[in-house]
Design a protein around this motif. Sequence first.
Motif, PDB file in Angstrom:
ATOM      1  N   THR A  12     -24.420-100.676 -60.191  1.00  0.00           N
ATOM      2  CA  THR A  12     -24.052 -99.256 -60.211  1.00  0.00           C
ATOM      3  C   THR A  12     -25.169 -98.405 -59.634  1.00  0.00           C
ATOM      4  O   THR A  12     -24.929 -97.500 -58.836  1.00  0.00           O
ATOM      5  CB  THR A  12     -23.737 -98.813 -61.653  1.00  0.00           C
ATOM      6  OG1 THR A  12     -22.728 -99.654 -62.201  1.00  0.00           O
ATOM      7  CG2 THR A  12     -23.283 -97.372 -61.686  1.00  0.00           C
ATOM      8  N   GLN A  13     -26.406 -98.711 -60.013  1.00  0.00           N
ATOM      9  CA  GLN A  13     -27.550 -97.965 -59.496  1.00  0.00           C
ATOM     10  C   GLN A  13     -27.681 -98.169 -57.983  1.00  0.00           C
ATOM     11  O   GLN A  13     -27.926 -97.225 -57.240  1.00  0.00           O
ATOM     12  CB  GLN A  13     -28.826 -98.418 -60.196  1.00  0.00           C
ATOM     13  CG  GLN A  13     -30.059 -97.659 -59.762  1.00  0.00           C
ATOM     14  CD  GLN A  13     -31.313 -98.178 -60.446  1.00  0.00           C
ATOM     15  OE1 GLN A  13     -31.296 -99.200 -61.131  1.00  0.00           O
ATOM     16  NE2 GLN A  13     -32.399 -97.467 -60.266  1.00  0.00           N
ATOM     17  N   TYR A  14     -27.485 -99.408 -57.508  1.00  0.00           N
ATOM     18  CA  TYR A  14     -27.557 -99.692 -56.071  1.00  0.00           C
ATOM     19  C   TYR A  14     -26.487 -98.918 -55.313  1.00  0.00           C
ATOM     20  O   TYR A  14     -26.763 -98.340 -54.258  1.00  0.00           O
ATOM     21  CB  TYR A  14     -27.404-101.198 -55.837  1.00  0.00           C
ATOM     22  CG  TYR A  14     -27.330-101.562 -54.381  1.00  0.00           C
ATOM     23  CD1 TYR A  14     -28.478-101.611 -53.603  1.00  0.00           C
ATOM     24  CD2 TYR A  14     -26.104-101.851 -53.777  1.00  0.00           C
ATOM     25  CE1 TYR A  14     -28.414-101.937 -52.259  1.00  0.00           C
ATOM     26  CE2 TYR A  14     -26.028-102.182 -52.443  1.00  0.00           C
ATOM     27  CZ  TYR A  14     -27.185-102.218 -51.682  1.00  0.00           C
ATOM     28  OH  TYR A  14     -27.109-102.528 -50.362  1.00  0.00           O
ATOM     29  N   ILE A  15     -25.283 -98.903 -55.836  1.00  0.00           N
ATOM     30  CA  ILE A  15     -24.185 -98.194 -55.162  1.00  0.00           C
ATOM     31  C   ILE A  15     -24.458 -96.691 -55.128  1.00  0.00           C
ATOM     32  O   ILE A  15     -24.228 -96.034 -54.108  1.00  0.00           O
ATOM     33  CB  ILE A  15     -22.834 -98.517 -55.850  1.00  0.00           C
ATOM     34  CG1 ILE A  15     -22.462 -99.977 -55.583  1.00  0.00           C
ATOM     35  CG2 ILE A  15     -21.732 -97.581 -55.364  1.00  0.00           C
ATOM     36  CD1 ILE A  15     -21.256-100.460 -56.355  1.00  0.00           C
ATOM     37  N   GLU A  16     -24.975 -96.132 -56.212  1.00  0.00           N
ATOM     38  CA  GLU A  16     -25.287 -94.701 -56.237  1.00  0.00           C
ATOM     39  C   GLU A  16     -26.360 -94.356 -55.216  1.00  0.00           C
ATOM     40  O   GLU A  16     -26.258 -93.356 -54.504  1.00  0.00           O
ATOM     41  CB  GLU A  16     -25.731 -94.290 -57.639  1.00  0.00           C
ATOM     42  CG  GLU A  16     -24.605 -94.237 -58.648  1.00  0.00           C
ATOM     43  CD  GLU A  16     -25.105 -93.940 -60.057  1.00  0.00           C
ATOM     44  OE1 GLU A  16     -26.337 -93.804 -60.251  1.00  0.00           O
ATOM     45  OE2 GLU A  16     -24.253 -93.846 -60.957  1.00  0.00           O
ATOM     46  N   VAL A  17     -27.395 -95.176 -55.139  1.00  0.00           N
ATOM     47  CA  VAL A  17     -28.468 -94.934 -54.154  1.00  0.00           C
ATOM     48  C   VAL A  17     -27.922 -95.070 -52.740  1.00  0.00           C
ATOM     49  O   VAL A  17     -28.240 -94.265 -51.856  1.00  0.00           O
ATOM     50  CB  VAL A  17     -29.652 -95.895 -54.403  1.00  0.00           C
ATOM     51  CG1 VAL A  17     -30.642 -95.852 -53.250  1.00  0.00           C
ATOM     52  CG2 VAL A  17     -30.339 -95.553 -55.704  1.00  0.00           C
TER      53      VAL A  17
END
Length: 123
Positions: A12-17
């Motif tokens: 989720t963090q990777y996709i947001e970044v």
Amino acid sequence: MSIFGSLKDKVTQYIEVYIKFFKLNFMGSTAKLLSYVMFTLICMFIVFITMLLMGLGILEGFVEMGLSRVGASFATMGVFVLILGIVFGLRNNITNFFAGTFLKILTEDHEEDDDKKENAKDK
């Protein structure tokens, strides 16, 4: 379960970044493209004014040569039609030049980004 939760948080963090990076890259490219469009519009305005004043100068030059004002107007129109014919005849060269320029502008940042990624991999 905590392993999958941790993995989910990382994804989720990777996709947001990635989405934020995509938005920033898109805004930067759009701003650059719009700045070139504005620059082109300003240049077109300057060319229009220059052509208008050049036409008036040619008109007055023909009047000074002894033509009537109507004859000088038609002669000036003939000069502009001749210039238009030359530009129309060279349209392929002109469009290829602008197409190459636009492609260079649109792909310029991406090549720099690719070079930075390659340099980072080498280190």
